[in-house]
Write a protein that holds these residues in place. Sequence first.
Motif, mmCIF file in Angstrom:
data_model
loop_
_atom_site.group_PDB
_atom_site.id
_atom_site.type_symbol
_atom_site.label_atom_id
_atom_site.label_comp_id
_atom_site.label_asym_id
_atom_site.label_seq_id
_atom_site.Cartn_x
_atom_site.Cartn_y
_atom_site.Cartn_z
ATOM 1 N N GLU A 19 0.823 -1.202 0.000
ATOM 2 C CA GLU A 19 0.000 0.000 0.000
ATOM 3 C C GLU A 19 0.862 1.259 0.000
ATOM 4 O O GLU A 19 0.528 2.247 -0.669
ATOM 5 C CB GLU A 19 -0.933 -0.006 1.209
ATOM 6 C CG GLU A 19 -2.016 -1.063 1.127
ATOM 7 C CD GLU A 19 -3.024 -0.956 2.252
ATOM 8 O OE1 GLU A 19 -4.184 -1.395 2.050
ATOM 9 O OE2 GLU A 19 -2.671 -0.457 3.328
ATOM 10 N N GLU A 22 1.961 1.743 -3.501
ATOM 11 C CA GLU A 22 0.872 2.195 -4.366
ATOM 12 C C GLU A 22 0.639 3.696 -4.234
ATOM 13 O O GLU A 22 0.440 4.397 -5.240
ATOM 14 C CB GLU A 22 -0.409 1.437 -4.017
ATOM 15 C CG GLU A 22 -0.400 -0.023 -4.451
ATOM 16 C CD GLU A 22 -1.603 -0.793 -3.916
ATOM 17 O OE1 GLU A 22 -1.803 -1.945 -4.351
ATOM 18 O OE2 GLU A 22 -2.328 -0.252 -3.058
ATOM 19 N N ARG A 191 -4.922 0.312 4.597
ATOM 20 C CA ARG A 191 -5.460 1.519 3.995
ATOM 21 C C ARG A 191 -6.816 1.241 3.354
ATOM 22 O O ARG A 191 -7.715 2.054 3.362
ATOM 23 C CB ARG A 191 -4.468 2.059 2.956
ATOM 24 C CG ARG A 191 -4.957 3.251 2.126
ATOM 25 C CD ARG A 191 -5.537 2.791 0.774
ATOM 26 N NE ARG A 191 -6.064 3.907 0.002
ATOM 27 C CZ ARG A 191 -7.298 4.354 0.078
ATOM 28 N NH1 ARG A 191 -8.140 3.813 0.935
ATOM 29 N NH2 ARG A 191 -7.713 5.351 -0.671
ATOM 30 N N SER A 192 -6.971 0.043 2.808
ATOM 31 C CA SER A 192 -8.193 -0.323 2.095
ATOM 32 C C SER A 192 -9.002 -1.332 2.896
ATOM 33 O O SER A 192 -8.460 -2.332 3.377
ATOM 34 C CB SER A 192 -7.849 -0.908 0.720
ATOM 35 O OG SER A 192 -8.980 -1.478 0.107
#
Length: 317
Positions: A19, A22, A191-192
């Motif tokens: 993450e 990304e 994060r997701s």
Amino acid sequence: MLDSKFLNAMNISLDLALEAREIIRGETGQEIPGVRVDKDTYDHATVTTVHIEDQNAQTIMGKPVGKYITIEAPVIKENNQQAHREVAEILAEQLKNLINLPMELNVLVIGLGNWNATPDALGPKVVDQCLVTRHLYNYAPQELQGGMRPVSALAPGVLGTTGIETAEIVRGVVEKTRPSLIIAIDSLAARSVDRIATTIQVADTGINPGSGIGNKRAGINQETMGVRVIAIGVPTVTHAAIIAQDAIEKYINSTGGQPGDASSAIKNVLEPFGSNLTVTPKEIDILIEDTAQIIAGAINMAMHPGISPEDYGYYLH
């Protein structure tokens, strides 16, 4: 789009190296210098390995130099035992490659977390299902089969329930038992929300308990323990601030407006919680049970390749 400026404003660190990469790549539009990525695809999982190769990449990523293996397997959330077994086998293979130790050397498994808080109970639940054998080498060698390694395990609890830093407990055990490797399991923050209980990260850099939710604890790594540490983590929570930011951006985009910096407004809403509120799914108890079984199964396969899973019950207490 969520960016590093927002994360810094909200004092949020990302546990998953995937993450972090990304977000940084989204901001720069190019690969991070000193970072190399490999990817493999399986029937029920995608394995992405992020190699942080130098100090410059370490500074940019906010992660120590090392290897970060991420297994993304949405099937973990499904009631599919065969698929879960396949994910465990994939994890076991990754662990075998990282362990690389003669079979006679001792390995210590540490289940980090609070067994009284379901989202944080992953580590202790994994330890409950790990096949420990170190004592058998001293007291019941006749019960051992070929292809078994001396393994010990501990769930040391958390500072709030023991009054002792977890790293201090682990270091004391390491000094007495002298393992050649530590495998530490902990819950992470993602994060997701899509990655909660669907993603497993394996890192050869050790771990900082509680770092993803703002608890700055002493690290469990080669520098502090004097022995190599492999960390296994699964996201079980995400930050409310991130959910709020995503919701605001989606609303603004759907109404034709322009997204802005909402960190101040979100901080005000979360102020009663010190701006540090985390969220977990209501079915987290089932998800923890399933992921713990997968991780424990993978550790058992990697530690004891000479026996089959059908024989684990004979040795489990």
